[in-house]
Enzyme design. Structure first.
Site, PDB file in Angstrom:
ATOM      1  N   HIS A  99      -0.935  -4.537  -1.893  1.00  0.00           N
ATOM      2  CA  HIS A  99      -1.067  -5.388  -0.689  1.00  0.00           C
ATOM      3  C   HIS A  99      -2.301  -6.313  -0.774  1.00  0.00           C
ATOM      4  O   HIS A  99      -2.151  -7.505  -0.903  1.00  0.00           O
ATOM      5  CB  HIS A  99      -1.062  -4.595   0.626  1.00  0.00           C
ATOM      6  N   ASP A 109       8.426  -1.483  -2.064  1.00  0.00           N
ATOM      7  CA  ASP A 109       7.690  -0.632  -1.132  1.00  0.00           C
ATOM      8  C   ASP A 109       8.571   0.222  -0.229  1.00  0.00           C
ATOM      9  O   ASP A 109       9.056   1.258  -0.643  1.00  0.00           O
ATOM     10  CB  ASP A 109       6.721  -1.532  -0.333  1.00  0.00           C
TER      11      ASP A 109
HETATM   12  C1  NGQ Z   1       2.912   4.573   2.726  1.00  0.00           C
HETATM   13  N1  NGQ Z   1       3.258   2.325   3.455  1.00  0.00           N
HETATM   14  O1  NGQ Z   1       2.139   5.287   2.112  1.00  0.00           O
HETATM   15  O2  NGQ Z   1       4.129   4.762   2.693  1.00  0.00           O
HETATM   16  C2  NGQ Z   1       2.354   3.424   3.523  1.00  0.00           C
HETATM   17  C3  NGQ Z   1       2.136   3.827   4.952  1.00  0.00           C
HETATM   18  C4  NGQ Z   1      -0.279   4.494   5.154  1.00  0.00           C
HETATM   19  C5  NGQ Z   1       2.791   1.088   3.471  1.00  0.00           C
HETATM   20  N2  NGQ Z   1       1.512   0.939   3.450  1.00  0.00           N
HETATM   21  C6  NGQ Z   1       1.163   4.931   5.146  1.00  0.00           C
HETATM   22  N3  NGQ Z   1       3.587   0.063   3.514  1.00  0.00           N
HETATM   23  O3  NGQ Z   1      -0.636   3.458   4.584  1.00  0.00           O
HETATM   24  O4  NGQ Z   1      -1.078   5.234   5.724  1.00  0.00           O
HETATM   25 ZN    ZN Z   2       3.072   1.622  -0.274  1.00  0.00          ZN
END
Ligand code: NGQ
Ligand code: ZN
Length: 456
Positions: free
Chosen positions: A273, A324
């Site tokens: 990101h 993702d």
């Molecule tokens: C994840 N997803 O780890 O799946 C993360 C969300 C977080 C994205 N960042 C959870 N899109 O970052 O705490």
């Molecule tokens: Zn992720």
């Protein structure tokens, strides 16, 4: 079994320095490109049914999230955000078994192949059962990912994830995060357990730190000094503004600033990101040689913000694309959204082309090919000797493709047609998608249906 083809012929193919005609591609036993001849004869070759481009690596995946893709679109109280989505995602986590992980990942990986990807970096943090109950084999869910990749025939870079805390400063993990947790020793022994399994499966092993929220500096240093994978190192960073604010409150520094200052960030690293960066952070990340792992469809879906891609590329930054949370699973949609975010912000066109006369599609595809290879640990990429024969054959019978030549083929595909013109996909010289079909479609769909019924 589809017989292996040892020599392929393409009327048009995208080589590292541009489009070439009448290209004969000879493969070695390991599915790597042994030689490339242009203006060649098709004799003794299998002629491919349309223009050929190198397939891209998908550098960021949380496979299990495909099961809930499109099911988080019912409005809540009016303050829906990344964080409310995450709470819903944690509810899904609490319901998936190892069988489900495998069924979802196999379906997803087949979909990715059909979208034009040949390899995936699986950022894998769902290690334990509901409530954090360990499985008899601590590598259980990782082995399910390896099995799914084998079923699909996609290249896998497996990235077990270290996760220990809920926020900066080593805050105690939340209830919903229990299935993700390790201490440093437990994590290092998971990596040791997985090294031979990945070797045997033909997968590459690297590692990930979930985020600066989920690991303390001491834990990160302990892992980096002891790990022996030699593979890529990925981390989520600066995706949400709240994360930036909390980082500043914790350390006085922004997340990317902290990462570049405190960790040995170099070509091995991939910053997932990296949405919110100052100009200095943008230049610093570009200079580090790390890849920015951009996931435009998910970043749009979660309301993350717009990555400073024009400035980052101007500074020489490298990027690749990932799907993702898998609200999209195809190359064209991700690359198109990356460019469109910049256009919407700047109210101009052709934001990421290299210069006057350059095709936007070609610029995006070239950069994502190189960045994706780097971030998944592939040393050579593209249609070049020594690279894995990971190829996309676009549909030469499609009128839009049949009448295009050179970079216009890429622009038609990426901006106007999308995955429906991905006809065949080869991974390591082996056809995994033919005429839009995968040999395991029926079995994969049946297992996935069973899983979705159970989760519903
Ligand atoms: C994840 N997803 O780890 O799946 C993360 C969300 C977080 C994205 N960042 C959870 N899109 O970052 O705490
Ligand atoms: Zn992720």
């Amino acid at each position: 079994m589809i017989p292996q083809t040892r020599s392929l012929f393409a009327r048009q193919a995208l080589l590292p320095d541009g489009w070439a005609s009448d290209v004969a591609i000879r493969l070695d036993e390991a599915g790597r490109i042994a030689s490339i001849e242009t203006d060649a004869s098709p004799e003794g070759c299998e002629t491919l049914a349309g223009p050929v481009v190198p397939a891209l690596a998908n550098l960021h995946s949380h496979a299990f999230q495909r099961a809930m893709a499109g099911l988080a679109e019912t409005a809540g109280s009016g303050e829906d955000s990344f964080w409310t989505w995450r709470a819903e995602m944690y509810r899904t986590v609490g319901t998936v078994s190892p069988e489900d992980v495998e069924a979802i990942a196999a379906k997803l990986y087949v979909e990715m192949l059909k979208g034009g990807f040949s390899r995936v970096a699986e950022f894998h943090y769902l290690h334990h059962g509901p409530g954090g109950t360990p499985y008899a084999d601590p590598a259980e869910t990782s082995l399910r990912i390896l099995a799914a990749a084998r079923t699909a025939g996609i290249g896998l870079t497996h990235l077990p994830v270290f996760y220990a805390h809920s926020n900066f400063g080593g805050a105690a993990p939340g209830e919903g995060q229990r299935p993700f947790l390790h201490d440093v020793d437990g994590f290092l022994s998971l990596l040791d357990r997985l090294a031979p399994a990945c070797e045997k499966a033909g997968a590459r092993l690297g590692l990930a730190i979930h985020s600066l929220r989920a690991a303390t500096p001491d834990e990160m240093r302990a892992i980096l000094s002891a790990e022996t994978t030699g593979g890529p190192i990925h981390i989520h960073v600066a995706e949400q503004e709240r994360e930036v604010e909390e980082s500043v409150a914790w350390s006085g520094r922004r997340p990317v600033e902290w990462l570049l200052g405190e960790m040995p960030v170099d070509e091995r690293w991939c910053a997932i990101h990296a949405t919110h960066m100052t100009a200095a952070e943008t230049e610093g990340l570009a200079r580090s040689g790390a890849v920015a792992g951009l996931c435009p469809a998910t970043e749009a879906n979660l309301g993350d913000g717009i990555f400073p891609a024009t400035a980052f590329l101007k500074a020489g930054g490298r990027f690749g694309i990932g799907t993702d949370s898998h609200v999209a699973t195809d190359v064209a949609e991700e690359l198109r959204l990356l460019e469109y975010g910049q256009r919407l912000r700047d109210r101009r066109r052709s934001r990421l082309a290299t210069g006057p006369g350059a095709s936007v599609g070609r610029t995006l595809h070239d950069a994502a090919l190189r960045g994706g290879a780097q971030a998944t640990g592939e040393r050579v990429c593209g249609l070049t000797v020594g690279a894995s024969a990971d190829l996309v054959v676009l549909d030469g019978a499609d009128p839009y493709i049949a009448t295009a030549s050179g970079d216009a083929i890429l622009d038609r595909w990426l901006f106007a047609l999308g995955a429906k013109v991905v006809r065949d996909v080869l991974v390591g010289g082996r056809f995994v998608v033919r005429e839009g079909r995968h040999a395991a479609d029926e079995a994969v769909d049946a297992a996935f249906l069973t899983t979705l019924r159970r989760l519903a």
